[in-house]
Design a protein around this motif. Sequence first.
Motif: not given
Length: 114
Positions: A12-14, A18-19, A48-49, A57-59
């Motif tokens: 994941v990048f973003g 999505v951090d 930190g989300r 991204s988790d989903l």
Amino acid sequence: MPENKTTPAVIVFGDSIVDTGNNNDIQTIIKCNCLPYGQDFDGGVPTGRFCNGRIPSDLIAEELGIKGIVPAYMDPTLKPQDLITGVTFASGGTGYDPMTPKLASVIPLGNQLN
């Protein structure tokens, strides 16, 4: 997903969407590693989300059958097996992870339209 196809990892990048905690140790004034962030996450602990619980991204990783959460690349508890199934390099707020452009330049982007 097509039948008999699997996705081995999610990279994941973003930004903040999505951090998953890369911003925790980056010099920035925008932080979310404190309550109320994470109050609906496992254990009610901020990670930190930029969210109360899991993020897109988790989903997606869970729906693809890879893992329940995608850890931050800079998470000090990251394990080698986490790298095999995917991590996020995203950084929210005005944080900047210099590893992101280096990795983005080596990952093939596939066919690009003109």
